[in-house]
Design a protein around this motif. Sequence first.
Motif, PDB file in Angstrom:
ATOM      1  N   PHE A  29       0.743  -1.258  -0.306  1.00 59.57           N
ATOM      2  CA  PHE A  29      -0.060   0.189  -0.229  1.00 59.57           C
ATOM      3  C   PHE A  29       1.082   1.171   0.089  1.00 59.57           C
ATOM      4  CE2 PHE A  29      -3.220  -3.065   0.662  1.00 59.57           C
ATOM      5  CZ  PHE A  29      -4.498  -2.311   0.183  1.00 59.57           C
ATOM      6  N   LEU A  30       2.220   0.907   1.123  1.00 59.12           N
ATOM      7  CA  LEU A  30       2.879   2.213   0.637  1.00 59.12           C
ATOM      8  C   LEU A  30       3.735   2.208  -0.525  1.00 59.12           C
ATOM      9  CD1 LEU A  30       4.391   1.579   4.042  1.00 59.12           C
ATOM     10  CD2 LEU A  30       3.181   3.663   3.427  1.00 59.12           C
ATOM     11  N   LEU A  31       3.961   2.141  -1.489  1.00 57.90           N
ATOM     12  CA  LEU A  31       4.390   1.384  -2.272  1.00 57.90           C
ATOM     13  C   LEU A  31       3.131   2.278  -3.987  1.00 57.90           C
ATOM     14  CD1 LEU A  31       6.709   0.896  -4.962  1.00 57.90           C
ATOM     15  CD2 LEU A  31       5.282  -1.580  -4.703  1.00 57.90           C
ATOM     16  N   TRP A  32       1.707   1.705  -3.372  1.00 54.85           N
ATOM     17  CA  TRP A  32       1.045   2.324  -4.657  1.00 54.85           C
ATOM     18  C   TRP A  32       0.072   3.261  -3.790  1.00 54.85           C
ATOM     19  CZ3 TRP A  32      -1.737  -3.507  -3.863  1.00 54.85           C
ATOM     20  CH2 TRP A  32      -1.112  -4.342  -4.219  1.00 54.85           C
ATOM     21  N   PHE A  33       0.618   4.124  -3.039  1.00 56.63           N
ATOM     22  CA  PHE A  33      -0.313   4.943  -2.329  1.00 56.63           C
ATOM     23  C   PHE A  33       0.890   6.093  -2.128  1.00 56.63           C
ATOM     24  CE2 PHE A  33      -3.376   1.407  -2.451  1.00 56.63           C
ATOM     25  CZ  PHE A  33      -3.739   2.010  -3.713  1.00 56.63           C
ATOM     26  N   GLY A  34       1.821   5.909  -1.705  1.00 56.52           N
ATOM     27  CA  GLY A  34       2.457   6.974  -1.411  1.00 56.52           C
ATOM     28  C   GLY A  34       2.788   6.350   0.138  1.00 56.52           C
ATOM     29  N   LEU A  35       2.608   7.989   1.261  1.00 57.49           N
ATOM     30  CA  LEU A  35       2.877   8.310   2.794  1.00 57.49           C
ATOM     31  C   LEU A  35       1.998   8.494   2.484  1.00 57.49           C
ATOM     32  CD1 LEU A  35       6.627   9.161   3.271  1.00 57.49           C
ATOM     33  CD2 LEU A  35       6.315   6.672   3.447  1.00 57.49           C
ATOM     34  N   VAL A  39      -3.464   1.930  14.555  1.00 58.68           N
ATOM     35  CA  VAL A  39      -2.005   2.363  14.893  1.00 58.68           C
ATOM     36  C   VAL A  39      -0.669   1.676  14.632  1.00 58.68           C
ATOM     37  CG1 VAL A  39      -1.257   2.249  17.913  1.00 58.68           C
ATOM     38  CG2 VAL A  39      -3.511   2.500  17.193  1.00 58.68           C
ATOM     39  N   ALA A  40      -0.338   1.152  14.319  1.00 61.51           N
ATOM     40  CA  ALA A  40       0.714  -0.125  13.672  1.00 61.51           C
ATOM     41  C   ALA A  40       1.030   0.900  12.727  1.00 61.51           C
ATOM     42  CB  ALA A  40       0.426  -1.139  13.766  1.00 61.51           C
ATOM     43  N   LEU A  41       0.239   0.871  11.633  1.00 66.07           N
ATOM     44  CA  LEU A  41       0.139   1.605  10.401  1.00 66.07           C
ATOM     45  C   LEU A  41       0.349   3.624  10.842  1.00 66.07           C
ATOM     46  CD1 LEU A  41      -2.741   0.589   8.301  1.00 66.07           C
ATOM     47  CD2 LEU A  41      -0.054   0.157   7.516  1.00 66.07           C
ATOM     48  N   GLU A  42      -0.082   3.703  11.809  1.00 64.20           N
ATOM     49  CA  GLU A  42       0.555   5.373  11.929  1.00 64.20           C
ATOM     50  C   GLU A  42       1.948   5.287  12.068  1.00 64.20           C
ATOM     51  OE1 GLU A  42      -3.340   7.516  13.001  1.00 64.20           O
ATOM     52  OE2 GLU A  42      -1.857   6.710  14.814  1.00 64.20           O
ATOM     53  N   MET A  43       2.558   4.091  12.811  1.00 59.83           N
ATOM     54  CA  MET A  43       4.125   4.783  12.778  1.00 59.83           C
ATOM     55  C   MET A  43       5.117   4.417  11.357  1.00 59.83           C
ATOM     56  SD  MET A  43       3.699   2.112  16.206  1.00 59.83           S
ATOM     57  CE  MET A  43       3.387   2.305  17.732  1.00 59.83           C
ATOM     58  N   LEU A  44       4.281   3.813  10.523  1.00 61.35           N
ATOM     59  CA  LEU A  44       4.535   3.613   9.512  1.00 61.35           C
ATOM     60  C   LEU A  44       4.623   3.940   8.380  1.00 61.35           C
ATOM     61  CD1 LEU A  44       4.126  -0.505   9.303  1.00 61.35           C
ATOM     62  CD2 LEU A  44       6.512   0.625  10.245  1.00 61.35           C
ATOM     63  N   VAL A  45       3.244   4.898   8.270  1.00 56.48           N
ATOM     64  CA  VAL A  45       2.806   5.874   6.300  1.00 56.48           C
ATOM     65  C   VAL A  45       3.682   7.097   6.942  1.00 56.48           C
ATOM     66  CG1 VAL A  45       1.510   4.094   6.462  1.00 56.48           C
ATOM     67  CG2 VAL A  45       0.812   6.021   7.233  1.00 56.48           C
ATOM     68  N   GLY A  46       3.707   7.830   7.279  1.00 54.29           N
ATOM     69  CA  GLY A  46       4.218   9.469   7.634  1.00 54.29           C
ATOM     70  C   GLY A  46       3.551  10.474   7.735  1.00 54.29           C
ATOM     71  N   VAL A  47       2.547  10.047   8.475  1.00 52.85           N
ATOM     72  CA  VAL A  47       1.128  11.240   8.629  1.00 52.85           C
ATOM     73  C   VAL A  47       1.749  11.701  10.068  1.00 52.85           C
ATOM     74  CG1 VAL A  47      -0.478   9.161   8.852  1.00 52.85           C
ATOM     75  CG2 VAL A  47       0.293   9.378  10.798  1.00 52.85           C
ATOM     76  N   SER A  48       1.612  13.062  10.403  1.00 53.35           N
ATOM     77  CA  SER A  48       1.931  13.927  11.220  1.00 53.35           C
ATOM     78  C   SER A  48       1.455  14.482  12.227  1.00 53.35           C
ATOM     79  CB  SER A  48       1.815  15.255  10.446  1.00 53.35           C
ATOM     80  OG  SER A  48       0.418  15.540   9.799  1.00 53.35           O
TER      81      SER A  48
END
Length: 202
Positions: free
Chosen positions: A78-84, A159-168
């Motif tokens: 999902f990070l590859l397809w949709f970015g951060l 909660v785990a995703l928020e550590m990975l996807v670069g949200v502010s």
Amino acid sequence: FPSLVTIAETFVNLTARGILPHHVLDTVLRLFTGFALAAAVGVVLGILMGRSRRIEDIFLPLVSILAPIPGLAYAPLFLLWFGLGNLPAILLVAFVSTFPIVFNTWTGVKAVKEIWVRSAQSMGADDQRLFRYVILPGALPYILTGLRLGLAQAWRILVALEMLVGVSWGLGWLIFGARELLNTDAMLAGIAAIGIIGIVLE
């Protein structure tokens, strides 16, 4: 290790300054946006699978294969397809939480007793009334169970995703950022907020 008093003071301080509520709001918005997508797709697809053998033959193997895979395993794709940012987080939450909703809805439609369907048809019920008054009420307990499981799945993965996807902003980001600064108080305050929200959702 900080004491409970220190953690409580940090929790109150972050709340009073508006920092913790901001993180909570962003996380909850991502949660319900993703879950709303999952609920809409999951319930509709589950009903279609339960009513159509062809759709069931197409989607049931896919659901059976994809559902057991841990949600975080999909994160790199999902990070590859949709970015951060927000988009991959919301879409992955929706994707992962769709599976229990689809499966339980499909099970509920299949569990509707055939004698109920035949009785309604013998009394002249058309397809619309049959669905509204027989199939949907009969499947509703399963659908609600699927929604509950889907929401729990969405909460765990987000909660785990928020550590990975670069949200502010977000509780996962708060905990991850506090770890980088070795701020154990803020980490535990974020974890306490996650627990409180989890209890409210339950």
